[in-house]
Design a protein around this motif. Structure first.
Motif, PDB file in Angstrom:
ATOM      1  N   GLU A 171     -11.471 -11.500   2.803  1.00 46.76           N
ATOM      2  CA  GLU A 171     -11.233 -10.055   2.947  1.00 46.76           C
ATOM      3  C   GLU A 171     -10.791  -9.462   1.613  1.00 46.76           C
ATOM      4  O   GLU A 171     -11.287  -8.413   1.183  1.00 46.76           O
ATOM      5  CB  GLU A 171     -10.160  -9.801   4.009  1.00 46.76           C
ATOM      6  CG  GLU A 171      -9.810  -8.327   4.174  1.00 46.76           C
ATOM      7  CD  GLU A 171      -8.614  -8.111   5.069  1.00 46.76           C
ATOM      8  OE1 GLU A 171      -7.714  -7.314   4.713  1.00 46.76           O
ATOM      9  OE2 GLU A 171      -8.560  -8.744   6.151  1.00 46.76           O
ATOM     10  N   SER A 227       0.799  -1.225   0.000  1.00 47.16           N
ATOM     11  CA  SER A 227       0.000   0.000   0.000  1.00 47.16           C
ATOM     12  C   SER A 227       0.830   1.272   0.000  1.00 47.16           C
ATOM     13  O   SER A 227       0.302   2.367   0.139  1.00 47.16           O
ATOM     14  CB  SER A 227      -0.936   0.011   1.213  1.00 47.16           C
ATOM     15  OG  SER A 227      -0.198  -0.165   2.407  1.00 47.16           O
ATOM     16  N   ARG A 240     -15.329   1.744   5.095  1.00 51.29           N
ATOM     17  CA  ARG A 240     -15.371   0.653   6.075  1.00 51.29           C
ATOM     18  C   ARG A 240     -14.562  -0.534   5.565  1.00 51.29           C
ATOM     19  O   ARG A 240     -15.007  -1.690   5.563  1.00 51.29           O
ATOM     20  CB  ARG A 240     -16.818   0.235   6.362  1.00 51.29           C
ATOM     21  CG  ARG A 240     -17.648   1.335   6.995  1.00 51.29           C
ATOM     22  CD  ARG A 240     -19.044   0.871   7.313  1.00 51.29           C
ATOM     23  NE  ARG A 240     -19.823   1.933   7.928  1.00 51.29           N
ATOM     24  CZ  ARG A 240     -21.101   1.815   8.300  1.00 51.29           C
ATOM     25  NH1 ARG A 240     -21.727   0.652   8.115  1.00 51.29           N
ATOM     26  NH2 ARG A 240     -21.752   2.819   8.836  1.00 51.29           N
ATOM     27  N   ALA A 241     -13.372  -0.213   5.099  1.00 49.55           N
ATOM     28  CA  ALA A 241     -12.502  -1.207   4.471  1.00 49.55           C
ATOM     29  C   ALA A 241     -11.146  -1.238   5.165  1.00 49.55           C
ATOM     30  O   ALA A 241     -10.824  -0.377   5.989  1.00 49.55           O
ATOM     31  CB  ALA A 241     -12.318  -0.864   2.990  1.00 49.55           C
ATOM     32  N   THR A 242     -10.345  -2.243   4.820  1.00 45.64           N
ATOM     33  CA  THR A 242      -8.980  -2.332   5.331  1.00 45.64           C
ATOM     34  C   THR A 242      -8.035  -1.617   4.369  1.00 45.64           C
ATOM     35  O   THR A 242      -8.384  -1.322   3.214  1.00 45.64           O
ATOM     36  CB  THR A 242      -8.542  -3.797   5.470  1.00 45.64           C
ATOM     37  OG1 THR A 242      -8.498  -4.383   4.155  1.00 45.64           O
ATOM     38  CG2 THR A 242      -9.502  -4.583   6.346  1.00 45.64           C
ATOM     39  N   THR A 243      -6.823  -1.370   4.824  1.00 44.74           N
ATOM     40  CA  THR A 243      -5.804  -0.757   3.967  1.00 44.74           C
ATOM     41  C   THR A 243      -5.547  -1.617   2.738  1.00 44.74           C
ATOM     42  O   THR A 243      -5.423  -1.107   1.622  1.00 44.74           O
ATOM     43  CB  THR A 243      -4.494  -0.577   4.758  1.00 44.74           C
ATOM     44  OG1 THR A 243      -4.724   0.330   5.842  1.00 44.74           O
ATOM     45  CG2 THR A 243      -3.388  -0.017   3.879  1.00 44.74           C
ATOM     46  N   SER A 265      -5.690   5.477   5.342  1.00 46.15           N
ATOM     47  CA  SER A 265      -6.510   5.170   6.509  1.00 46.15           C
ATOM     48  C   SER A 265      -7.836   5.919   6.462  1.00 46.15           C
ATOM     49  O   SER A 265      -8.897   5.357   6.759  1.00 46.15           O
ATOM     50  CB  SER A 265      -5.738   5.529   7.783  1.00 46.15           C
ATOM     51  OG  SER A 265      -6.534   5.302   8.914  1.00 46.15           O
ATOM     52  N   ALA A 309      -9.980   4.372   3.733  1.00 41.44           N
ATOM     53  CA  ALA A 309     -10.419   3.045   4.179  1.00 41.44           C
ATOM     54  C   ALA A 309     -11.559   3.164   5.184  1.00 41.44           C
ATOM     55  O   ALA A 309     -12.539   2.419   5.119  1.00 41.44           O
ATOM     56  CB  ALA A 309      -9.244   2.286   4.782  1.00 41.44           C
ATOM     57  N   LYS A 310     -11.421   4.110   6.085  1.00 38.76           N
ATOM     58  CA  LYS A 310     -12.458   4.323   7.106  1.00 38.76           C
ATOM     59  C   LYS A 310     -13.778   4.719   6.441  1.00 38.76           C
ATOM     60  O   LYS A 310     -14.847   4.234   6.812  1.00 38.76           O
ATOM     61  CB  LYS A 310     -12.005   5.406   8.083  1.00 38.76           C
ATOM     62  CG  LYS A 310     -12.955   5.611   9.251  1.00 38.76           C
ATOM     63  CD  LYS A 310     -12.393   6.640  10.233  1.00 38.76           C
ATOM     64  CE  LYS A 310     -13.368   6.831  11.404  1.00 38.76           C
ATOM     65  NZ  LYS A 310     -12.844   7.853  12.360  1.00 38.76           N
ATOM     66  N   HIS A 366      -8.370 -14.245   5.210  1.00 37.81           N
ATOM     67  CA  HIS A 366      -7.743 -13.177   4.422  1.00 37.81           C
ATOM     68  C   HIS A 366      -8.220 -13.243   2.971  1.00 37.81           C
ATOM     69  O   HIS A 366      -8.397 -12.212   2.314  1.00 37.81           O
ATOM     70  CB  HIS A 366      -6.220 -13.310   4.500  1.00 37.81           C
ATOM     71  CG  HIS A 366      -5.483 -12.133   3.946  1.00 37.81           C
ATOM     72  ND1 HIS A 366      -4.225 -12.229   3.392  1.00 37.81           N
ATOM     73  CD2 HIS A 366      -5.845 -10.830   3.832  1.00 37.81           C
ATOM     74  CE1 HIS A 366      -3.846 -11.037   2.970  1.00 37.81           C
ATOM     75  NE2 HIS A 366      -4.802 -10.173   3.230  1.00 37.81           N
ATOM     76  N   GLN A 409      -7.593  -3.713   1.268  1.00 37.28           N
ATOM     77  CA  GLN A 409      -8.726  -3.628   0.356  1.00 37.28           C
ATOM     78  C   GLN A 409      -8.675  -2.348  -0.475  1.00 37.28           C
ATOM     79  O   GLN A 409      -8.989  -2.360  -1.665  1.00 37.28           O
ATOM     80  CB  GLN A 409     -10.035  -3.696   1.139  1.00 37.28           C
ATOM     81  CG  GLN A 409     -10.350  -5.088   1.675  1.00 37.28           C
ATOM     82  CD  GLN A 409     -11.540  -5.098   2.610  1.00 37.28           C
ATOM     83  OE1 GLN A 409     -11.833  -4.106   3.295  1.00 37.28           O
ATOM     84  NE2 GLN A 409     -12.238  -6.221   2.660  1.00 37.28           N
TER      85      GLN A 409
END
Length: 281
Positions: free
Chosen positions: A262, A213, A230-233, A223, A226-227, A259, A235
């Motif tokens: 995800e 990333s 509502r996702a991860t870094t 970040s 992603a927030k 994973h 993603q």
């Protein structure tokens, strides 16, 4: 760099409609991509879950293990689900963990192709990719057995890996090329020109190591985005690649079912043009 505003979920590779979020099987090996998967049962479950989740493009190689990865895929998935594409590669000697030595000699390439057919339990390899140009062997010689294999019905399509535009054009004088697999991700964009070239030419671009990333300096904006989703870094890193160009096929690898799921969720994230531009700076 070009961007797309309408995100498609599939890409047509030859006669195959590929879901753009596939799976790379390299992690289903031992340390240093050498030897068998530490937990073969778990590794087979990951492959089976990937296909159940909608993956119809799996990337492997003769060199992963070596040989163990292809055999594992056949053991887990053969007979293959209709429409499932298994892409493999050849052209690396593997004397030990973490050691990768290009070998483009015709005899070695021929051995790779025939070995992959046997281990994958197929009559035809849907996509065979040359791992690297061997600096000691003209690529015209390296691709000789590939041309023979196409004529014999052993290979349907051919791709390249870690190549620049002149190398793609040189190889295309010998055999039609349908895909390029280079290192490319949000934090490493060395091959921007190749991405744009493949887009213009209608070739698939398959980034390896897609989950990186970027440097720590990007952590704040990633970040925040992603927030918002509502996702991860990870993603967001995959979603950025999906938006980058419509010909990009993703093959994130993992040895974990959790994973895997995800990663698959990244296909449901569509970044806005503003978010894409912010991450691209």
């Amino acid at each position: 760099m070009t961007t797309v505003t309408k995100q498609t979920h599939t890409f047509r590779l030859g006669q195959h409609e590929i879901n753009r979020l596939g799976y790379g099987a390299m992690q289903l090996t031992g340390p240093g991509v050498f030897g068998d998967a530490p937990d073969r049962g778990k590794a087979k479950k990951v492959l089976q879950e990937a296909v159940a989740a909608g993956v119809n493009f799996i990337d492997t190689a003769d060199a992963y293990g070596p040989h163990t990865n292809e055999s594992l895929i056949a053991e887990a998935l053969h007979p293959y689900k209709k429409g499932l594409i298994i892409a493999t590669k050849g052209g690396f000697n593997r004397p030990g963990p973490g050691q990768w030595i290009p070998n483009g000699t015709p005899a070695f390439i021929r051995e790779n192709i025939d070995g992959s057919l046997k281990r994958l339990k197929v009559d035809t390899i849907d996509l065979w990719q040359l791992h690297r140009f061997d600096p000691n062997v003209p690529v015209e010689e390296t691709l000789g057995p590939v041309v023979d294999a196409i004529k014999a019905g052993k290979i349907r399509h051919v791709g390249l890996s870690e190549v620049d535009v002149p190398q793609i054009e040189r190889a295309e004088k010998v055999v039609p090329i349908v895909s390029v697999q280079n290192l490319y991700n949000l934090g490493n964009r060395k091959w921007e020109k190749v991405v744009d070239y493949t887009t213009r030419q209608g070739l698939a671009f398959i980034p390896w190591y897609p989950l990186a990333s970027g440097p720590e300096s990007m952590a704040g904006k990633i970040s925040s985005i992603a927030k918002h989703h509502r996702a991860t870094t990870a993603q967001v890193a995959l979603a950025w690649l999906l938006k980058r160009s419509p010909n990009i096929l993703l093959i994130p690898g993992t040895s974990s079912v959790e994973h895997l799921h995800e990663n698959m969720q990244a296909a449901n994230i569509t970044l806005t043009d503003e978010e894409f531009d912010e991450l691209s700076k």
